[in-house]
Design an enzyme around this catalytic site. Structure first.
Site, PDB file in Angstrom:
ATOM      1  N   GLY A   1       0.783  -1.232   0.000  1.00  0.00           N
ATOM      2  CA  GLY A   1       0.000   0.000   0.000  1.00  0.00           C
ATOM      3  C   GLY A   1       0.814   1.281   0.000  1.00  0.00           C
ATOM      4  O   GLY A   1       1.789   1.442  -0.747  1.00  0.00           O
ATOM      5  N   ILE A   2       0.407   2.202   0.851  1.00  0.00           N
ATOM      6  CA  ILE A   2       1.016   3.536   0.874  1.00  0.00           C
ATOM      7  C   ILE A   2       2.488   3.439   1.287  1.00  0.00           C
ATOM      8  O   ILE A   2       3.358   4.109   0.711  1.00  0.00           O
ATOM      9  CB  ILE A   2       0.222   4.445   1.844  1.00  0.00           C
ATOM     10  CG1 ILE A   2      -1.186   4.719   1.284  1.00  0.00           C
ATOM     11  CG2 ILE A   2       0.967   5.762   2.087  1.00  0.00           C
ATOM     12  CD1 ILE A   2      -2.130   5.412   2.263  1.00  0.00           C
TER      13      ILE A   2
ATOM     14  N   ASP B   1      16.091  -3.364   2.202  1.00  0.00           N
ATOM     15  CA  ASP B   1      16.256  -4.453   3.153  1.00  0.00           C
ATOM     16  C   ASP B   1      14.985  -4.501   4.009  1.00  0.00           C
ATOM     17  O   ASP B   1      14.315  -3.479   4.184  1.00  0.00           O
ATOM     18  CB  ASP B   1      17.479  -4.136   4.027  1.00  0.00           C
ATOM     19  CG  ASP B   1      18.095  -5.387   4.629  1.00  0.00           C
ATOM     20  OD1 ASP B   1      17.523  -6.477   4.477  1.00  0.00           O
ATOM     21  OD2 ASP B   1      19.150  -5.251   5.275  1.00  0.00           O
TER      22      ASP B   1
ATOM     23  N   TYR C   1     -10.307   4.717  15.389  1.00  0.00           N
ATOM     24  CA  TYR C   1      -9.383   5.080  14.300  1.00  0.00           C
ATOM     25  C   TYR C   1      -9.271   6.602  14.183  1.00  0.00           C
ATOM     26  O   TYR C   1      -8.175   7.158  14.109  1.00  0.00           O
ATOM     27  CB  TYR C   1      -9.874   4.469  12.985  1.00  0.00           C
ATOM     28  CG  TYR C   1      -8.963   4.734  11.805  1.00  0.00           C
ATOM     29  CD1 TYR C   1      -7.785   4.013  11.631  1.00  0.00           C
ATOM     30  CD2 TYR C   1      -9.271   5.718  10.868  1.00  0.00           C
ATOM     31  CE1 TYR C   1      -6.946   4.254  10.549  1.00  0.00           C
ATOM     32  CE2 TYR C   1      -8.437   5.976   9.783  1.00  0.00           C
ATOM     33  CZ  TYR C   1      -7.279   5.236   9.629  1.00  0.00           C
ATOM     34  OH  TYR C   1      -6.441   5.483   8.550  1.00  0.00           O
TER      35      TYR C   1
ATOM     36  N   LYS D   1      -5.853   8.914  14.785  1.00  0.00           N
ATOM     37  CA  LYS D   1      -5.219   9.736  13.757  1.00  0.00           C
ATOM     38  C   LYS D   1      -5.155  11.206  14.182  1.00  0.00           C
ATOM     39  O   LYS D   1      -4.196  11.913  13.839  1.00  0.00           O
ATOM     40  CB  LYS D   1      -5.949   9.558  12.420  1.00  0.00           C
ATOM     41  CG  LYS D   1      -5.757   8.161  11.819  1.00  0.00           C
ATOM     42  CD  LYS D   1      -4.282   7.855  11.576  1.00  0.00           C
ATOM     43  CE  LYS D   1      -4.043   6.520  10.905  1.00  0.00           C
ATOM     44  NZ  LYS D   1      -2.629   6.251  10.623  1.00  0.00           N
TER      45      LYS D   1
ATOM     46  N   THR E   1      -5.928   0.732  -1.371  1.00  0.00           N
ATOM     47  CA  THR E   1      -4.961  -0.229  -0.796  1.00  0.00           C
ATOM     48  C   THR E   1      -5.754  -1.385  -0.189  1.00  0.00           C
ATOM     49  O   THR E   1      -6.987  -1.365  -0.169  1.00  0.00           O
ATOM     50  CB  THR E   1      -4.131   0.416   0.338  1.00  0.00           C
ATOM     51  OG1 THR E   1      -5.009   0.668   1.434  1.00  0.00           O
ATOM     52  CG2 THR E   1      -3.439   1.689  -0.088  1.00  0.00           C
TER      53      THR E   1
HETATM   54  P1  NDP Z   1      -2.377  -1.477   4.293  1.00  0.00           P
HETATM   55  O1  NDP Z   1      -3.320  -2.221   5.162  1.00  0.00           O
HETATM   56  O2  NDP Z   1      -2.438  -1.643   2.831  1.00  0.00           O
HETATM   57  O3  NDP Z   1      -0.869  -1.760   4.775  1.00  0.00           O
HETATM   58  C1  NDP Z   1      -0.564  -1.647   6.128  1.00  0.00           C
HETATM   59  C2  NDP Z   1       0.906  -1.842   6.346  1.00  0.00           C
HETATM   60  O4  NDP Z   1       1.137  -1.762   7.767  1.00  0.00           O
HETATM   61  C3  NDP Z   1       1.394  -3.204   5.911  1.00  0.00           C
HETATM   62  O5  NDP Z   1       2.726  -3.074   5.446  1.00  0.00           O
HETATM   63  C4  NDP Z   1       1.341  -4.035   7.188  1.00  0.00           C
HETATM   64  O6  NDP Z   1       2.277  -5.089   7.134  1.00  0.00           O
HETATM   65  C5  NDP Z   1       1.705  -2.984   8.245  1.00  0.00           C
HETATM   66  N1  NDP Z   1       1.166  -3.311   9.557  1.00  0.00           N
HETATM   67  C6  NDP Z   1      -0.126  -3.453   9.935  1.00  0.00           C
HETATM   68  N2  NDP Z   1      -0.210  -3.830  11.221  1.00  0.00           N
HETATM   69  C7  NDP Z   1       1.067  -3.920  11.669  1.00  0.00           C
HETATM   70  C8  NDP Z   1       1.651  -4.279  12.915  1.00  0.00           C
HETATM   71  N3  NDP Z   1       0.921  -4.663  13.976  1.00  0.00           N
HETATM   72  N4  NDP Z   1       2.996  -4.276  13.017  1.00  0.00           N
HETATM   73  C9  NDP Z   1       3.765  -3.921  11.962  1.00  0.00           C
HETATM   74  N5  NDP Z   1       3.281  -3.565  10.765  1.00  0.00           N
HETATM   75  C10 NDP Z   1       1.944  -3.579  10.627  1.00  0.00           C
HETATM   76  O7  NDP Z   1      -2.585   0.049   4.709  1.00  0.00           O
HETATM   77  P2  NDP Z   1      -2.472   1.407   3.871  1.00  0.00           P
HETATM   78  O8  NDP Z   1      -1.293   1.382   2.988  1.00  0.00           O
HETATM   79  O9  NDP Z   1      -3.789   1.734   3.329  1.00  0.00           O
HETATM   80  O10 NDP Z   1      -2.237   2.431   5.085  1.00  0.00           O
HETATM   81  C11 NDP Z   1      -0.962   2.922   5.439  1.00  0.00           C
HETATM   82  C12 NDP Z   1      -1.175   4.072   6.417  1.00  0.00           C
HETATM   83  O11 NDP Z   1      -1.983   5.077   5.809  1.00  0.00           O
HETATM   84  C13 NDP Z   1      -1.909   3.662   7.703  1.00  0.00           C
HETATM   85  O12 NDP Z   1      -1.362   4.367   8.793  1.00  0.00           O
HETATM   86  C14 NDP Z   1      -3.337   4.119   7.441  1.00  0.00           C
HETATM   87  O13 NDP Z   1      -4.035   4.368   8.624  1.00  0.00           O
HETATM   88  C15 NDP Z   1      -3.088   5.379   6.632  1.00  0.00           C
HETATM   89  N6  NDP Z   1      -4.215   5.800   5.802  1.00  0.00           N
HETATM   90  C16 NDP Z   1      -4.713   4.978   4.826  1.00  0.00           C
HETATM   91  C17 NDP Z   1      -5.779   5.404   4.050  1.00  0.00           C
HETATM   92  C18 NDP Z   1      -6.381   4.581   2.957  1.00  0.00           C
HETATM   93  O14 NDP Z   1      -7.442   4.965   2.425  1.00  0.00           O
HETATM   94  N7  NDP Z   1      -5.777   3.479   2.552  1.00  0.00           N
HETATM   95  C19 NDP Z   1      -6.399   6.733   4.274  1.00  0.00           C
HETATM   96  C20 NDP Z   1      -5.783   7.496   5.321  1.00  0.00           C
HETATM   97  C21 NDP Z   1      -4.734   7.034   6.049  1.00  0.00           C
HETATM   98  P3  NDP Z   1       2.013  -6.505   7.825  1.00  0.00           P
HETATM   99  O15 NDP Z   1       0.570  -6.823   7.649  1.00  0.00           O
HETATM  100  O16 NDP Z   1       2.957  -7.456   7.204  1.00  0.00           O
HETATM  101  O17 NDP Z   1       2.375  -6.303   9.275  1.00  0.00           O
END
Ligand code: NDP
Length: 254
Positions: free
Chosen positions: A21-22, A60, A159, A163, A194
């Site tokens: 994702g992001i 990495d 949530y 934020k 995402t």
């Molecule tokens: P995704 O769910 O696509 O990805 C989340 C990422 O965070 C993954 O790499 C995941 O890896 C990691 N992650 C989740 N839980 C944990 C944990 N307990 N420990 C370590 N890593 C963790 O999310 P997005 O890319 O959509 O979101 C990224 C950020 O942007 C977040 O903070 C979200 O709140 C914010 N955001 C997103 C929006 C959206 O519309 N998508 C809008 C506004 C904000 P893994 O699962 O392997 O641990």
């Protein structure tokens, strides 16, 4: 050349939640600009590493579950032991769990606060010592429009609260460490396509509202956040600190 200010050659960047994702898009952008990239997550992603390698990014992976109390310290320590320095920290890992407040459990409230708030603070705190030793650094936190407005139709009090805390943490820390050449900013994305938002986009009870409340009439792509992340993490933003940059297709104008 002004464009040179966007270059990150010789710098080390850690992107939490950089496997998808992001976070993955931010890792790619910072890596394309020349930084050595460390991505973290609970699970290693070969697809993420392949994508970054194809883009010519030196990357990495460091495993870290941000639910664990010592994860932030261990993550920063491991990055330092491999890279020797830390110039850029992107606190991107986050989770979203919806639910009506009347039935929201303590356990889920705590889970959201642990990953979205506690871990962000702990990772910022852990990064301060190396950044101070190096004479400066950059922290970028990923907040949300949900920290600014109560977006609908889904109920997500925890949530949204988490934020808003990220935004205030960003401003407070920015003020505290500005004189030490450490800049701290946040990005507040609107709906970005995402894994996190996919369920909502597919939900016929939610997505029409999301779209109609977004003046640009569409969701954003991770790369549209990553470009701004590169700006904030680079010397192009050398006089920017304590900012919460909204990237939402106009959602919060309404
Ligand atoms: P995704 O769910 O696509 O990805 C989340 C990422 O965070 C993954 O790499 C995941 O890896 C990691 N992650 C989740 N839980 C944990 C944990 N307990 N420990 C370590 N890593 C963790 O999310 P997005 O890319 O959509 O979101 C990224 C950020 O942007 C977040 O903070 C979200 O709140 C914010 N955001 C997103 C929006 C959206 O519309 N998508 C809008 C506004 C904000 P893994 O699962 O392997 O641990």
């Amino acid at each position: 050349m002004i464009f040179d200010r966007f270059r990150l050659n010789g710098q080390v960047a850690l992107v939490t939640g950089g496997t998808r994702g992001i976070g993955l898009a931010i890792a790619e952008a910072l890596g394309e600009a020349g930084a050595k990239i460390y991505i973290s997550g609970r699970t290693r992603s070969g697809a993420a590493e392949d994508r970054l390698a194809k883009a010519g990014v030196d990357c990495d992976f460091v495993a870290a579950d941000m639910m664990k109390d010592n994860a932030a310290d261990a993550l920063v320590a491991e990055t330092l032991s491999r890279a020797g320095r830390l110039d850029i920290l992107v606190n991107n890992a986050g989770i979203a769990i919806h639910g009506d407040s009347g039935e929201f459990s303590d356990a889920i409230w705590r889970e959201i606060m642990t990953v979205n708030v506690d871990a962000v603070f702990r990772t910022c705190r852990a990064a301060l010592a190396p950044m101070r030793r190096q004479g400066g650094g950059v922290i970028l936190n990923i907040g949300s429009i949900s920290g600014i407005v109560s977006n609908i139709p889904q109920n997500q009090v925890a949530y949204n609260t988490s934020k808003a805390a990220v935004h205030m943490m960003t401003k407070s820390l920015a003020s505290e460490v500005a004189a030490e050449n450490i800049r701290v900013n946040a990005i507040a994305p609107g709906y970005i396509e995402t894994d996190m938002s996919r369920g909502g986009i597919a939900n016929p009870d939610w997505f029409p509202t999301w779209r109609s409340m977004t003046p640009m009439g569409r969701v954003g792509q991770p790369e549209e956040v990553a470009a701004a992340a590169l700006f904030l993490c680079s010397a192009a933003a050398s006089y920017v600190t304590g900012e919460v940059l909204v990237i939402d297709g106009g959602y919060t104008t309404r």
